[in-house]
Design an enzyme around this catalytic site. Structure first.
Site, short mmCIF file in Angstrom:
data_model
loop_
_atom_site.label_atom_id
_atom_site.label_comp_id
_atom_site.label_asym_id
_atom_site.label_seq_id
_atom_site.Cartn_x
_atom_site.Cartn_y
_atom_site.Cartn_z
N ARG A 280 0.85 -1.18 0.00
CA ARG A 280 0.00 0.00 0.00
C ARG A 280 0.89 1.24 0.00
O ARG A 280 1.89 1.30 0.73
CB ARG A 280 -0.92 0.04 1.24
CG ARG A 280 -2.08 -0.96 1.21
CD ARG A 280 -3.13 -0.58 0.15
NE ARG A 280 -4.25 -1.51 0.13
CZ ARG A 280 -4.36 -2.56 -0.68
NH1 ARG A 280 -3.40 -2.84 -1.53
NH2 ARG A 280 -5.44 -3.32 -0.65
N ASP A 304 4.42 -0.55 -6.63
CA ASP A 304 3.21 -0.83 -7.41
C ASP A 304 2.05 0.01 -6.89
O ASP A 304 0.93 -0.12 -7.37
CB ASP A 304 2.88 -2.33 -7.31
CG ASP A 304 1.70 -2.73 -8.18
OD1 ASP A 304 1.72 -2.36 -9.37
OD2 ASP A 304 0.77 -3.39 -7.67
N GLU A 309 -2.88 7.35 -4.93
CA GLU A 309 -3.13 6.74 -6.24
C GLU A 309 -4.59 6.84 -6.66
O GLU A 309 -4.90 6.78 -7.84
CB GLU A 309 -2.68 5.26 -6.24
CG GLU A 309 -3.53 4.36 -5.33
CD GLU A 309 -3.05 2.91 -5.32
OE1 GLU A 309 -1.83 2.68 -5.20
OE2 GLU A 309 -3.92 2.01 -5.43
N HIS A 341 -0.65 -0.30 -9.53
CA HIS A 341 -1.43 -1.28 -8.76
C HIS A 341 -1.86 -2.47 -9.64
O HIS A 341 -3.04 -2.76 -9.79
CB HIS A 341 -2.66 -0.62 -8.12
CG HIS A 341 -3.01 -1.25 -6.81
ND1 HIS A 341 -3.28 -0.52 -5.67
CD2 HIS A 341 -3.13 -2.55 -6.44
CE1 HIS A 341 -3.55 -1.34 -4.68
NE2 HIS A 341 -3.46 -2.58 -5.12
P1 NAD Z 1 -1.50 -11.10 5.30
O1 NAD Z 1 -2.58 -10.59 6.18
O2 NAD Z 1 -1.45 -12.57 5.00
O3 NAD Z 1 -0.06 -10.70 5.89
C1 NAD Z 1 0.21 -9.45 6.45
C2 NAD Z 1 1.34 -9.65 7.45
O4 NAD Z 1 1.66 -8.36 7.98
C3 NAD Z 1 0.94 -10.55 8.62
O5 NAD Z 1 1.93 -11.53 8.86
C4 NAD Z 1 0.83 -9.57 9.78
O6 NAD Z 1 1.16 -10.16 11.04
C5 NAD Z 1 1.85 -8.53 9.37
N1 NAD Z 1 1.66 -7.28 10.11
C6 NAD Z 1 0.50 -6.75 10.57
N2 NAD Z 1 0.76 -5.63 11.28
C7 NAD Z 1 2.10 -5.47 11.23
C8 NAD Z 1 2.97 -4.49 11.78
N3 NAD Z 1 2.50 -3.46 12.51
N4 NAD Z 1 4.29 -4.62 11.56
C9 NAD Z 1 4.77 -5.67 10.84
N5 NAD Z 1 3.99 -6.63 10.30
C10 NAD Z 1 2.68 -6.52 10.49
O7 NAD Z 1 -1.60 -10.24 3.98
P2 NAD Z 1 -1.03 -10.61 2.55
O8 NAD Z 1 -2.03 -11.39 1.79
O9 NAD Z 1 0.35 -11.13 2.70
O10 NAD Z 1 -1.00 -9.15 1.88
C11 NAD Z 1 -0.14 -8.14 2.35
C12 NAD Z 1 -0.58 -6.82 1.77
O11 NAD Z 1 -0.36 -6.81 0.38
C13 NAD Z 1 -2.09 -6.55 1.89
O12 NAD Z 1 -2.42 -6.00 3.14
C14 NAD Z 1 -2.32 -5.57 0.78
O13 NAD Z 1 -2.17 -4.27 1.29
C15 NAD Z 1 -1.21 -5.84 -0.20
N6 NAD Z 1 -1.70 -6.35 -1.50
C16 NAD Z 1 -1.35 -5.66 -2.62
C17 NAD Z 1 -1.79 -6.10 -3.85
C18 NAD Z 1 -1.43 -5.38 -5.13
O14 NAD Z 1 -2.02 -5.66 -6.18
N7 NAD Z 1 -0.48 -4.47 -5.12
C19 NAD Z 1 -2.60 -7.25 -3.94
C20 NAD Z 1 -2.91 -7.93 -2.78
C21 NAD Z 1 -2.45 -7.49 -1.56
#
Ligand code: NAD
Length: 382
Positions: A280, A304, A309, A341
């Protein structure tokens, strides 16, 4: 706003006028077996992939013991305070990453009879989940469409920025085959790679990095045994900043993670670090990143996502003036590789987005307790 929309021949206005003609404003016209859904920010890939899948679903469910019909209409408009009124007559709205459902938007949706927000993405960072709960609006999301797609894109951004692929390709297209000036990269093998956030995507990323033969260090509020089994070592935030040659941001955007990379972080980062953000935009203060690039603390930024955005991404701005000076600076910086994105954007991920969203709508219509459904965000209702 409406005058502009009419001038632009907006599909949204057409949707609204059709609703008015049909006399459905302010009340749901759905029968017992119907669910009417308005899909916001429906660019062509959304319509192209949802339409046939919804038609297929309706065909399959027409003659069944438990008939169910989904009517999905599409608007290119993003959900906002103004556009929320377009949802009159719909049971559900289907949202994507740049639709905003704040408390007042949710109040409007609720007044219009909308009972469900079906997010076709994983994050709820633009939805006021507390307000939705207060108004009895059910939330559903697609928690993991293809974590591989996002992890692979993050690696692409790293390799693009490290090996200067855009610059090299542009030069070769101009018949400049020299290796002078600015094409040298580094081996990933043997480097220390930091991964902040080792959830679904972060873990897949660690596995890929493991294949490069790099040292993996991680920071997360929860430690993953899988990552440890790959040799990943959990360290403090200060340590990951100080030791990483390459740093991936893989955590969700939360108040605690907002602007993780800011002016204060620049003091702690290993000079020359390659920073990759496919999660994000708000995880970084973009102006701090630009400052870091200028001072050489950040060797390159592959992203990305961009904090603001919402005003630009998923639209063609090539013939218009961009008035956001930070975005203009990003676009003009040779040490930045920015995509709009698209990390999720593989056929496999889009198929999962479509199928899980349709399943979420079905579950909702069948009266299943959505808060217990695995695709929902909220814990089980007491
Ligand atoms: P997920 O929920 O499986 O993993 C997120 C991880 O972040 C978890 O292990 C969690 O414990 C950790 N976390 C939470 N708070 C934290 C903090 N304060 N400090 C450090 N770590 C922390 O999510 P995911 O499926 O791995 O996705 C991660 C992110 O990727 C999503 O939240 C989303 O924003 C982003 N995403 C982007 C796209 C894209 O097209 N660019 C697509 C999907 C997801």
């Amino acid at each position: 706003f409406l005058a502009n929309e009419v001038r632009a021949g907006s599909k949204s206005i057409r949707t609204m006028l059709n609703q008015l003609k049909q006399g459905v404003r302010g009340e749901s016209s759905s029968g017992a077996n119907d669910i009417k859904v308005l899909c916001f920010d429906a660019t062509s890939w959304v319509v192209d992939n949802f339409k046939p899948a919804v038609e297929e679903f309706n065909k399959e469910h027409m003659g069944s013991d438990n008939p169910l019909h989904i009517t999905m209409d599409y608007t290119t408009e993003r959900l906002s305070d103004q556009s929320a009124t377009f949802a009159a007559g719909y049971d559900a709205v289907c949202l994507f990453v740049n639709d905003t459902a704040n408390a007042s938007t949710i109040q409007t949706l609720s007044k219009l009879g909308v009972k469900m927000i079906a997010n076709r993405c994983a994050g709820f960072d633009r939805v006021d989940t507390k307000a939705a709960l207060a108004y009895g609006i059910t939330l559903a999301r697609v928690p993991a469409y293809s974590p591989y797609a996002v992890a692979e894109m993050a690696i692409s951004l790293l390799m693009g920025i490290n090996r200067k692929i855009t610059r090299a390709s542009n030069r070769v297209k101009m018949a400049n085959f020299s290796l002078d000036a600015g094409l040298m990269g580094v081996d990933i093998h043997g480097k220390t790679v930091g991964v902040m956030g080792t959830g679904k995507i972060g873990q897949i990323l660690c596995n890929i990095i493991h294949g490069f033969g790099a040292n993996i260090i991680c920071y997360d509020v929860f430690e993953s045994d899988e990552v440890k089994a790959m040799g990943g070592k959990y360290v403090s935030k200060d340590e990951i900043f100080a030791q990483s040659d390459i740093l991936f941001l893989m955590m969700p955007l939360l108040p605690q993670t907002k602007h993780t990379i800011n002016d204060a972080a620049l003091e702690k980062l290993k000079p020359g670090v390659l920073l990759i953000n496919s999660s994000r935009g708000g995880l970084v203060d973009t102006n701090s990143v630009l400052k870091g690039i200028q001072s050489g603390i950040i060797g390159g930024y592959g992203a990305d996502v961009y904090e603001n955005e919402g005003d630009y991404f998923f639209q063609d701005w090539s013939a218009r003036n961009i008035s956001d000076p930070t975005l203009v600076s990003l676009l003009g910086n040779n040490n930045v590789l920015l995509t709009a994105h698209q990390a999720f954007f593989t056929q496999e991920a889009v198929d999962a987005i479509v199928n899980v969203t349709i399943d979420n709508l079905k579950q909702f219509k069948e009266g299943k307790v959505m808060y217990e459904h695995p695709n929902t965000f909220l814990p089980p209702r007491k």
